[in-house]
Design a protein around this motif. Structure first.
Motif, PDB file in Angstrom:
ATOM      1  N   GLY A  14       0.816  -1.214   0.000  1.00 44.76           N
ATOM      2  CA  GLY A  14       0.000   0.000   0.000  1.00 44.76           C
ATOM      3  C   GLY A  14       0.844   1.256   0.000  1.00 44.76           C
ATOM      4  N   VAL A  15       1.918   1.237   0.775  1.00 40.60           N
ATOM      5  CA  VAL A  15       2.830   2.386   0.832  1.00 40.60           C
ATOM      6  C   VAL A  15       3.548   2.553  -0.503  1.00 40.60           C
ATOM      7  N   PHE A  16       3.992   1.435  -1.075  1.00 38.59           N
ATOM      8  CA  PHE A  16       4.700   1.475  -2.352  1.00 38.59           C
ATOM      9  C   PHE A  16       3.823   2.084  -3.449  1.00 38.59           C
ATOM     10  N   ILE A  17       2.569   1.643  -3.519  1.00 34.26           N
ATOM     11  CA  ILE A  17       1.654   2.147  -4.549  1.00 34.26           C
ATOM     12  C   ILE A  17       1.371   3.630  -4.333  1.00 34.26           C
ATOM     13  N   ALA A  18       1.094   4.016  -3.081  1.00 33.40           N
ATOM     14  CA  ALA A  18       0.778   5.420  -2.787  1.00 33.40           C
ATOM     15  C   ALA A  18       1.949   6.337  -3.123  1.00 33.40           C
ATOM     16  N   ASN A  19       3.146   5.908  -2.771  1.00 31.96           N
ATOM     17  CA  ASN A  19       4.312   6.746  -3.040  1.00 31.96           C
ATOM     18  C   ASN A  19       4.670   6.770  -4.522  1.00 31.96           C
ATOM     19  N   SER A  20       4.460   5.673  -5.205  1.00 36.05           N
ATOM     20  CA  SER A  20       4.709   5.656  -6.649  1.00 36.05           C
ATOM     21  C   SER A  20       3.755   6.607  -7.357  1.00 36.05           C
ATOM     22  N   ARG A  21       2.509   6.591  -6.923  1.00 34.22           N
ATOM     23  CA  ARG A  21       1.515   7.489  -7.532  1.00 34.22           C
ATOM     24  C   ARG A  21       1.897   8.955  -7.272  1.00 34.22           C
ATOM     25  N   ALA A  22       2.324   9.245  -6.041  1.00 29.47           N
ATOM     26  CA  ALA A  22       2.676  10.617  -5.690  1.00 29.47           C
ATOM     27  C   ALA A  22       3.923  11.097  -6.427  1.00 29.47           C
ATOM     28  N   ARG A  23       4.808  10.154  -6.803  1.00 31.75           N
ATOM     29  CA  ARG A  23       6.090  10.518  -7.416  1.00 31.75           C
ATOM     30  C   ARG A  23       6.143  10.170  -8.900  1.00 31.75           C
ATOM     31  N   ARG A  24       4.996  10.085  -9.530  1.00 24.62           N
ATOM     32  CA  ARG A  24       4.960   9.652 -10.927  1.00 24.62           C
ATOM     33  C   ARG A  24       5.891  10.482 -11.809  1.00 24.62           C
ATOM     34  N   THR A  25       5.894  11.794 -11.616  1.00 21.12           N
ATOM     35  CA  THR A  25       6.709  12.656 -12.481  1.00 21.12           C
ATOM     36  C   THR A  25       8.208  12.413 -12.308  1.00 21.12           C
ATOM     37  N   ASN A  26       8.584  11.784 -11.193  1.00 21.51           N
ATOM     38  CA  ASN A  26      10.000  11.526 -10.939  1.00 21.51           C
ATOM     39  C   ASN A  26      10.412  10.090 -11.263  1.00 21.51           C
ATOM     40  N   LEU A  27       9.442   9.266 -11.656  1.00 18.88           N
ATOM     41  CA  LEU A  27       9.754   7.874 -11.975  1.00 18.88           C
ATOM     42  C   LEU A  27      10.236   7.751 -13.417  1.00 18.88           C
ATOM     43  N   ALA A  28      11.114   6.792 -13.627  1.00 21.59           N
ATOM     44  CA  ALA A  28      11.556   6.504 -14.987  1.00 21.59           C
ATOM     45  C   ALA A  28      10.358   6.019 -15.803  1.00 21.59           C
ATOM     46  N   LEU A  29      10.352   6.331 -17.095  1.00 19.20           N
ATOM     47  CA  LEU A  29       9.224   5.999 -17.951  1.00 19.20           C
ATOM     48  C   LEU A  29       8.923   4.504 -17.939  1.00 19.20           C
ATOM     49  N   GLU A  30       9.976   3.680 -17.927  1.00 11.18           N
ATOM     50  CA  GLU A  30       9.738   2.234 -17.950  1.00 11.18           C
ATOM     51  C   GLU A  30       9.059   1.760 -16.665  1.00 11.18           C
ATOM     52  N   ARG A  31       9.332   2.435 -15.548  1.00  9.20           N
ATOM     53  CA  ARG A  31       8.681   2.040 -14.294  1.00  9.20           C
ATOM     54  C   ARG A  31       7.215   2.443 -14.293  1.00  9.20           C
ATOM     55  N   VAL A  32       6.929   3.603 -14.850  1.00 16.85           N
ATOM     56  CA  VAL A  32       5.535   4.021 -14.999  1.00 16.85           C
ATOM     57  C   VAL A  32       4.788   3.019 -15.862  1.00 16.85           C
ATOM     58  N   GLU A  33       5.409   2.586 -16.956  1.00 18.43           N
ATOM     59  CA  GLU A  33       4.769   1.640 -17.873  1.00 18.43           C
ATOM     60  C   GLU A  33       4.566   0.278 -17.210  1.00 18.43           C
ATOM     61  N   GLU A  34       5.515  -0.144 -16.378  1.00 13.96           N
ATOM     62  CA  GLU A  34       5.377  -1.435 -15.697  1.00 13.96           C
ATOM     63  C   GLU A  34       4.154  -1.444 -14.783  1.00 13.96           C
ATOM     64  N   LEU A  35       3.959  -0.366 -14.051  1.00 16.97           N
ATOM     65  CA  LEU A  35       2.804  -0.299 -13.161  1.00 16.97           C
ATOM     66  C   LEU A  35       1.505  -0.117 -13.943  1.00 16.97           C
ATOM     67  N   THR A  36       1.557   0.678 -14.999  1.00 12.62           N
ATOM     68  CA  THR A  36       0.362   0.900 -15.815  1.00 12.62           C
ATOM     69  C   THR A  36      -0.116  -0.411 -16.419  1.00 12.62           C
ATOM     70  N   THR A  37       0.815  -1.229 -16.847  1.00  9.64           N
ATOM     71  CA  THR A  37       0.485  -2.506 -17.491  1.00  9.64           C
ATOM     72  C   THR A  37      -0.303  -3.421 -16.570  1.00  9.64           C
ATOM     73  N   ILE A  38      -0.034  -3.371 -15.271  1.00  6.24           N
ATOM     74  CA  ILE A  38      -0.733  -4.283 -14.364  1.00  6.24           C
ATOM     75  C   ILE A  38      -1.933  -3.618 -13.669  1.00  6.24           C
ATOM     76  N   GLY A  39      -2.350  -2.456 -14.181  1.00  7.88           N
ATOM     77  CA  GLY A  39      -3.588  -1.871 -13.692  1.00  7.88           C
ATOM     78  C   GLY A  39      -3.478  -0.661 -12.804  1.00  7.88           C
ATOM     79  N   MET A  40      -2.339  -0.018 -12.764  1.00 14.90           N
ATOM     80  CA  MET A  40      -2.171   1.166 -11.910  1.00 14.90           C
ATOM     81  C   MET A  40      -3.019   2.321 -12.409  1.00 14.90           C
ATOM     82  N   ARG A  41      -3.774   2.939 -11.502  1.00 19.68           N
ATOM     83  CA  ARG A  41      -4.518   4.166 -11.811  1.00 19.68           C
ATOM     84  C   ARG A  41      -3.752   5.315 -11.185  1.00 19.68           C
ATOM     85  N   TRP A  42      -3.341   6.237 -11.988  1.00 21.42           N
ATOM     86  CA  TRP A  42      -2.425   7.278 -11.524  1.00 21.42           C
ATOM     87  C   TRP A  42      -3.120   8.482 -10.916  1.00 21.42           C
ATOM     88  N   SER A  43      -4.433   8.531 -10.946  1.00 25.44           N
ATOM     89  CA  SER A  43      -5.137   9.682 -10.368  1.00 25.44           C
ATOM     90  C   SER A  43      -6.273   9.200  -9.487  1.00 25.44           C
TER      91      SER A  43
END
Length: 311
Positions: free
Chosen positions: A282-311
């Motif tokens: 839960g902490v990992f997901i919340a912090n990843s969402r909060a730091r989306r602009t600072n994440l590498a593009l491939e990491r954003v894509e990895e989470l998006t692929t498995i169903g991450m909602r960024w907003s």
């Protein structure tokens, strides 16, 4: 001529009468102030406390009864605590109050500790019928806890509040473009020695759970000491992992959760166990969402692929 105490009482009674006239009840929020500046919410709470302790004169009890006083603390307890929590957070920038913290004489630190205990108990309950036996862990409380989330999403961490408070203060310091100190005694914020805390995390890295290590590395840029400092209480050493390895482990936990639940809307307190290892997903997901602009593009894509909602 009225004594100061009598004058204060008179003003409180008049403010209570006016409030009841305007609202039709005396469920006064703890932080409410009358138009003339009188702290009516604090005054009402003090009368209720005095009555509960047997220290309120009978004639005053009768006068308050006549204006519709609600004596049951449980009818308004959460609203009082929430108002105090909002006030404390407005002053300090977070809701990670120490146990002894107060706001306008309200024991907000104790209240928050009780809410965390109830929230964790509700989250860890094995079955809905168990939660039904715990009034504080009801669905109504779950809705109210969302109000605390709205103030500070980190109000109920999986690890000690003191750790999360120091992490928050260090992150805020960094976000202002200032580096973390390398030594103790150089930076004191809200009573916390941030330099000492940061160095302690590096020294005791292997005693932290993976989610804490991830926060330190990804958010604060901290790394463990080259030679880990022995900790006498440590019974099992956790192998040191790189940031990439920590990311991969959390991503595996996220995939497992998404496959099982069909979504990635992970409650912040949730712990996901993978092959016997706990991950604060839960902490990992919340912090990843909060730091989306600072994440590498491939990491954003990895989470998006498995169903991450960024907003």
């Amino acid at each position: 001529m009225l004594k100061p105490e009598g004058e204060y009482w008179r003003r409180g009674l008049q403010a209570a009468l006016a409030y009841h006239s305007d609202h039709g009840h005396l469920r006064v929020p703890y932080g409410h102030t009358a138009p003339d500046g009188f702290p009516l919410g604090v005054w009402i709470s003090a009368q209720r406390r005095a009555h509960r302790q047997g220290n309120l004169a009978e004639d005053r009890v009768q006068q308050l009864d006549e204006v519709g006083m609600i004596w049951s603390r449980y009818s308004v307890a959460f609203d009082e605590g929430l108002a105090a929590a909002r006030g404390w957070a407005a002053e300090h920038g977070h809701l990670l109050a120490p146990h002894e913290a107060t706001w306008q004489d309200y024991p907000v630190g104790v209240w928050l500790k009780n809410q965390r205990t109830a929230a964790r108990r509700a989250h860890n309950a094995e079955a809905p019928e168990q939660q039904a036996d715990r009034p504080v862990a009801s669905s109504v409380s779950a809705e109210r806890w969302q109000e605390l989330d709205d103030i500070d999403p980190s109000w109920c961490p999986s690890w000690p509040v003191a750790w999360q408070r120091c992490f928050h203060l260090a992150r805020t310091h960094l976000s202002d473009g200032r580096p973390l100190p390398e030594e103790s005694g150089l930076l004191l914020i809200q009573g916390e020695d941030i330099g000492h805390w940061a160095q302690a995390q590096r020294a005791e890295w292997n005693t932290l759970v993976p989610a804490q290590q991830w926060l330190l590395a990804e958010v604060l840029g901290l790394e463990p000491h080259e030679e880990p400092v022995p900790v006498s209480a440590r019974t099992t050493a956790t192998p040191r992992r790189s940031r990439a390895e920590m990311w991969a482990a959390n991503l595996t936990a996220a995939r497992q959760y998404a496959h099982r639940e069909g979504h990635l809307n992970v409650p912040r307190p949730h712990i996901e166990t993978v092959d016997g290892t706990d991950h604060a997903l839960g902490v990992f997901i919340a912090n990843s969402r909060a730091r989306r602009t600072n994440l590498a593009l491939e990491r954003v894509e990895e989470l998006t692929t498995i169903g991450m909602r960024w907003s």
